[in-house]
Enzyme design. Structure first.
Site, PDB file in Angstrom:
ATOM      1  CG  PHE A  66      -2.080   0.929   1.111  1.00  0.00           C
ATOM      2  CD1 PHE A  66      -3.188   0.593   0.342  1.00  0.00           C
ATOM      3  CD2 PHE A  66      -2.059   2.150   1.752  1.00  0.00           C
ATOM      4  CE1 PHE A  66      -4.261   1.463   0.227  1.00  0.00           C
ATOM      5  CE2 PHE A  66      -3.129   3.029   1.641  1.00  0.00           C
ATOM      6  CZ  PHE A  66      -4.233   2.686   0.881  1.00  0.00           C
ATOM      7  CG  HIS A  79      -8.110   2.869   8.290  1.00  0.00           C
ATOM      8  ND1 HIS A  79      -8.522   1.600   8.621  1.00  0.00           N
ATOM      9  CD2 HIS A  79      -7.078   2.715   7.427  1.00  0.00           C
ATOM     10  CE1 HIS A  79      -7.773   0.718   7.984  1.00  0.00           C
ATOM     11  NE2 HIS A  79      -6.885   1.369   7.253  1.00  0.00           N
TER      12      HIS A  79
END
EC number: 2.5.1.78
Length: 159
Positions: A22, A88
């Site tokens: 990511f 998050h």
């Protein structure tokens, strides 16, 4: 009084690197910096293994698995968590930080924390060497020094 100072020498060391896919445009730069620095300081290219994981949250378990194999003298954890509009970011950063520290202490193995936790993409890019400095390279040097100082401490304890 004894003072222990580590040297930056990777000769004969086997290093594992866990890197998050990511934000790969950042993490690839961190990985390149780490690999180049390790080789520059004496680690043989064939003694560097890289494990790609989906994101930063998967790094601690992967690092633990790498260490469990007993193939590595130390491990580098690389990732880039960039703040978004939700909580998050906080959960991922907390989990990966705690996870890496826990694995390092539980396995008595040095793990260098090269997971960038930034507010912006620009900050992440700056720390990955797009402007100056590369935290992946910094982690590589820190790992080699840490491994050497630990060897010195153990050697003195055995004397």
């Amino acid at each position: 009084m004894t003072t222990f100072n580590g040297k930056i020498n990777g000769n004969g060391l086997k290093i594992g690197i866990a890197v998050a896919r990511f934000n790969a445009f950042v993490t690839q730069q961190l990985l390149t910096g780490a690999q180049e620095s390790l080789v520059q300081h004496g680690v043989n290219e064939t003694d560097i293994d890289v494990a790609w994981v989906p994101g930063a949250f998967e790094i601690p378990l992967t690092v633990q698995k790498m260490i469990t194999t007993k193939r590595y003298d130390g491990v580098i954890a690389l990732g880039a968590v960039i703040r978004g509009a939700t909580a998050h970011f906080d959960y991922v950063c907390s989990g990966v930080t705690t996870g890496i520290a826990t694995v390092s202490l539980a396995t008595d193995t040095p793990i260098m924390f090269g997971v960038l936790t930034t507010d912006t993409i620009e900050q992440a890019m700056d720390r990955a060497g797009f402007k100056s400095g590369n935290k992946g390279a910094d982690c590589a040097v820190s790992l080699l020094e840490t491994l050497d100082v630990q060897r010195a401490i153990l050697k003195a304890d055995l004397a």
